[in-house]
Structure formats: C-alpha cells, structure tokens
Scaffold this motif. Sequence first.
Motif, PDB file in Angstrom:
ATOM      1  N   MET A  90      21.860  18.979  23.105  1.00 56.91           N
ATOM      2  CA  MET A  90      20.771  19.162  24.027  1.00 56.91           C
ATOM      3  C   MET A  90      19.464  18.923  23.277  1.00 56.91           C
ATOM      4  O   MET A  90      19.206  19.558  22.270  1.00 56.91           O
ATOM      5  CB  MET A  90      20.840  20.582  24.593  1.00 56.91           C
ATOM      6  N   SER A  91      18.640  18.021  23.767  1.00 57.87           N
ATOM      7  CA  SER A  91      17.388  17.717  23.086  1.00 57.87           C
ATOM      8  C   SER A  91      16.322  18.748  23.456  1.00 57.87           C
ATOM      9  O   SER A  91      16.463  19.494  24.416  1.00 57.87           O
ATOM     10  CB  SER A  91      16.912  16.314  23.457  1.00 57.87           C
ATOM     11  N   GLU A  92      15.251  18.756  22.693  1.00 54.37           N
ATOM     12  CA  GLU A  92      14.159  19.694  22.939  1.00 54.37           C
ATOM     13  C   GLU A  92      13.566  19.516  24.330  1.00 54.37           C
ATOM     14  O   GLU A  92      13.194  20.485  24.969  1.00 54.37           O
ATOM     15  CB  GLU A  92      13.052  19.523  21.881  1.00 54.37           C
ATOM     16  N   LYS A  93      13.480  18.264  24.807  1.00 58.75           N
ATOM     17  CA  LYS A  93      12.885  18.053  26.135  1.00 58.75           C
ATOM     18  C   LYS A  93      13.821  18.515  27.258  1.00 58.75           C
ATOM     19  O   LYS A  93      13.386  18.669  28.389  1.00 58.75           O
ATOM     20  CB  LYS A  93      12.458  16.605  26.327  1.00 58.75           C
ATOM     21  N   ASP A  94      15.108  18.760  26.951  1.00 58.19           N
ATOM     22  CA  ASP A  94      16.047  19.276  27.943  1.00 58.19           C
ATOM     23  C   ASP A  94      16.061  20.801  27.976  1.00 58.19           C
ATOM     24  O   ASP A  94      16.791  21.399  28.750  1.00 58.19           O
ATOM     25  CB  ASP A  94      17.470  18.789  27.648  1.00 58.19           C
ATOM     26  N   ARG A  95      15.247  21.425  27.147  1.00 55.21           N
ATOM     27  CA  ARG A  95      15.217  22.883  27.058  1.00 55.21           C
ATOM     28  C   ARG A  95      13.914  23.429  27.613  1.00 55.21           C
ATOM     29  O   ARG A  95      12.886  22.788  27.548  1.00 55.21           O
ATOM     30  CB  ARG A  95      15.330  23.336  25.603  1.00 55.21           C
ATOM     31  N   VAL A  96      14.014  24.643  28.123  1.00 55.64           N
ATOM     32  CA  VAL A  96      12.839  25.358  28.620  1.00 55.64           C
ATOM     33  C   VAL A  96      12.852  26.739  28.000  1.00 55.64           C
ATOM     34  O   VAL A  96      13.892  27.415  27.999  1.00 55.64           O
ATOM     35  CB  VAL A  96      12.894  25.492  30.167  1.00 55.64           C
ATOM     36  N   GLN A  97      11.724  27.149  27.459  1.00 59.28           N
ATOM     37  CA  GLN A  97      11.648  28.496  26.907  1.00 59.28           C
ATOM     38  C   GLN A  97      11.354  29.448  28.052  1.00 59.28           C
ATOM     39  O   GLN A  97      10.470  29.216  28.876  1.00 59.28           O
ATOM     40  CB  GLN A  97      10.558  28.593  25.850  1.00 59.28           C
ATOM     41  N   TYR A  98      12.126  30.527  28.127  1.00 61.66           N
ATOM     42  CA  TYR A  98      11.975  31.500  29.197  1.00 61.66           C
ATOM     43  C   TYR A  98      12.086  32.885  28.590  1.00 61.66           C
ATOM     44  O   TYR A  98      13.107  33.234  28.007  1.00 61.66           O
ATOM     45  CB  TYR A  98      13.058  31.294  30.262  1.00 61.66           C
ATOM     46  N   LYS A  99      11.034  33.647  28.710  1.00 58.12           N
ATOM     47  CA  LYS A  99      11.015  34.983  28.135  1.00 58.12           C
ATOM     48  C   LYS A  99      11.332  35.997  29.238  1.00 58.12           C
ATOM     49  O   LYS A  99      10.779  35.925  30.331  1.00 58.12           O
ATOM     50  CB  LYS A  99       9.630  35.264  27.547  1.00 58.12           C
ATOM     51  N   PHE A 100      12.259  36.922  28.937  1.00 56.35           N
ATOM     52  CA  PHE A 100      12.587  37.949  29.918  1.00 56.35           C
ATOM     53  C   PHE A 100      12.961  39.243  29.213  1.00 56.35           C
ATOM     54  O   PHE A 100      13.289  39.254  28.031  1.00 56.35           O
ATOM     55  CB  PHE A 100      13.713  37.484  30.857  1.00 56.35           C
ATOM     56  N   MET A 101      12.924  40.324  29.959  1.00 53.39           N
ATOM     57  CA  MET A 101      13.226  41.645  29.418  1.00 53.39           C
ATOM     58  C   MET A 101      14.650  42.026  29.822  1.00 53.39           C
ATOM     59  O   MET A 101      15.066  41.796  30.955  1.00 53.39           O
ATOM     60  CB  MET A 101      12.242  42.681  29.982  1.00 53.39           C
ATOM     61  N   ILE A 102      15.391  42.592  28.849  1.00 50.90           N
ATOM     62  CA  ILE A 102      16.724  43.106  29.148  1.00 50.90           C
ATOM     63  C   ILE A 102      16.865  44.491  28.525  1.00 50.90           C
ATOM     64  O   ILE A 102      16.181  44.802  27.539  1.00 50.90           O
ATOM     65  CB  ILE A 102      17.850  42.173  28.643  1.00 50.90           C
ATOM     66  N   PRO A 103      17.738  45.309  29.083  1.00 53.27           N
ATOM     67  CA  PRO A 103      17.943  46.645  28.495  1.00 53.27           C
ATOM     68  C   PRO A 103      18.465  46.538  27.053  1.00 53.27           C
ATOM     69  O   PRO A 103      19.217  45.620  26.718  1.00 53.27           O
ATOM     70  CB  PRO A 103      19.001  47.277  29.411  1.00 53.27           C
ATOM     71  N   THR A 104      18.077  47.476  26.232  1.00 53.06           N
ATOM     72  CA  THR A 104      18.451  47.489  24.824  1.00 53.06           C
ATOM     73  C   THR A 104      19.963  47.478  24.623  1.00 53.06           C
ATOM     74  O   THR A 104      20.480  46.735  23.778  1.00 53.06           O
ATOM     75  CB  THR A 104      17.853  48.743  24.135  1.00 53.06           C
ATOM     76  N   ASP A 105      20.682  48.254  25.420  1.00 55.43           N
ATOM     77  CA  ASP A 105      22.138  48.312  25.256  1.00 55.43           C
ATOM     78  C   ASP A 105      22.802  46.991  25.638  1.00 55.43           C
ATOM     79  O   ASP A 105      23.787  46.581  25.019  1.00 55.43           O
ATOM     80  CB  ASP A 105      22.745  49.476  26.030  1.00 55.43           C
ATOM     81  N   LEU A 106      22.247  46.289  26.625  1.00 56.29           N
ATOM     82  CA  LEU A 106      22.789  44.977  26.985  1.00 56.29           C
ATOM     83  C   LEU A 106      22.555  43.976  25.854  1.00 56.29           C
ATOM     84  O   LEU A 106      23.445  43.205  25.499  1.00 56.29           O
ATOM     85  CB  LEU A 106      22.167  44.465  28.287  1.00 56.29           C
ATOM     86  N   LYS A 107      21.367  44.026  25.261  1.00 48.90           N
ATOM     87  CA  LYS A 107      21.081  43.127  24.137  1.00 48.90           C
ATOM     88  C   LYS A 107      22.065  43.386  22.990  1.00 48.90           C
ATOM     89  O   LYS A 107      22.586  42.448  22.381  1.00 48.90           O
ATOM     90  CB  LYS A 107      19.654  43.299  23.643  1.00 48.90           C
ATOM     91  N   ALA A 108      22.366  44.632  22.728  1.00 50.88           N
ATOM     92  CA  ALA A 108      23.317  44.968  21.657  1.00 50.88           C
ATOM     93  C   ALA A 108      24.705  44.408  21.977  1.00 50.88           C
ATOM     94  O   ALA A 108      25.379  43.873  21.090  1.00 50.88           O
ATOM     95  CB  ALA A 108      23.373  46.479  21.459  1.00 50.88           C
ATOM     96  N   ARG A 109      25.133  44.508  23.240  1.00 48.61           N
ATOM     97  CA  ARG A 109      26.448  43.971  23.624  1.00 48.61           C
ATOM     98  C   ARG A 109      26.474  42.452  23.480  1.00 48.61           C
ATOM     99  O   ARG A 109      27.472  41.881  23.020  1.00 48.61           O
ATOM    100  CB  ARG A 109      26.792  44.382  25.066  1.00 48.61           C
TER     101      ARG A 109
END
Length: 150
Positions: A1-20
């Motif tokens: 996947m090239s850089e132009k095919d990517r989109v940066q998307y920032k979002f918030m997730i619960p801490t425990d989900l991030k750990a999983r």
Amino acid sequence: MSEKDRVQYKFMIPTDLKARIENAAHDHRRSLSGEIIHALEEAYPDPLSKEAELRLAAGAAMMLKPVKPNSEFTEQYDLVLAYIVERFGLDDAQQAERLINEVWRDKATRQSILIDQVHGWIENTLTPWIIKVSQEPSPLGVHPDDLAKT
C-alpha cells in the motif's frame, strides 16, 4: 500500500481495548496499526463484483458437488445452488447448475480460483446467508432446501 493510498485518522479508544489490540498485534507479529487494519478488513470485507462472486460460488459448488446422490456434501452443494438461484435471480437449481458449468468450462477461470478464496467466500458470504434464510422466510417464500430440490 503506497502512502497516497493511506489516510491518517486519529480516534479515541478505551485503554483496555488498546491493551487487547496490542496483545493481539504482538501474538500475530503485526504493528498496532496492522492489527487494527486486519480487524477492520475482517469486519468490513471489500465487496465482490457479481462476476467475481459467481466465480467463487461456482468454485464452491464444484468443490462440494457430490459424486453420487445423497453422498457427502450433498446438503452443502444444494445450499450453494439455492444461494446462486436467489443471488443471481434464477428460476431453479437446474439453471444454477447450467450457470456453474458455463463458468467452470473456462480454463482461465478454473485456474484463477484459489481454494483459500473459495473458503473465504463460504465463510463470509454463504454461511451468513444460510443463517439468515434459516431464520426468516426467503424473499422467494421458500426454504433454501426446497429451492435446491426443484
């Protein structure tokens, strides 16, 4: 996947989900982003064109086609036929079998179908359809078993 095919998307997730997700990424030897992308691709697969879906359905039918009546995989084969009848607007299982044979006659099609793709189609498309139609009436007003026997 090239850089132009990517989109940066920032979002918030619960801490425990991030750990999983981090644990799963470690277990699967992926980056955190790679694990999230994999999970999203599994949850939201790229839709197939009707032509591609027909090739995979034909591949599944040929894999499951019984050698003799009422042998192993007869029921699964009949369900594939019923799906093809409903999905492609056919009248009966005989039309579905003719369409499968027409698709399967093409050598390039036979060679391009990978077993993993067929298994993925069975798991992601056929199985949810079977569950759906077994719980509610078909749009055609009949059960898939009845369609396959016509």
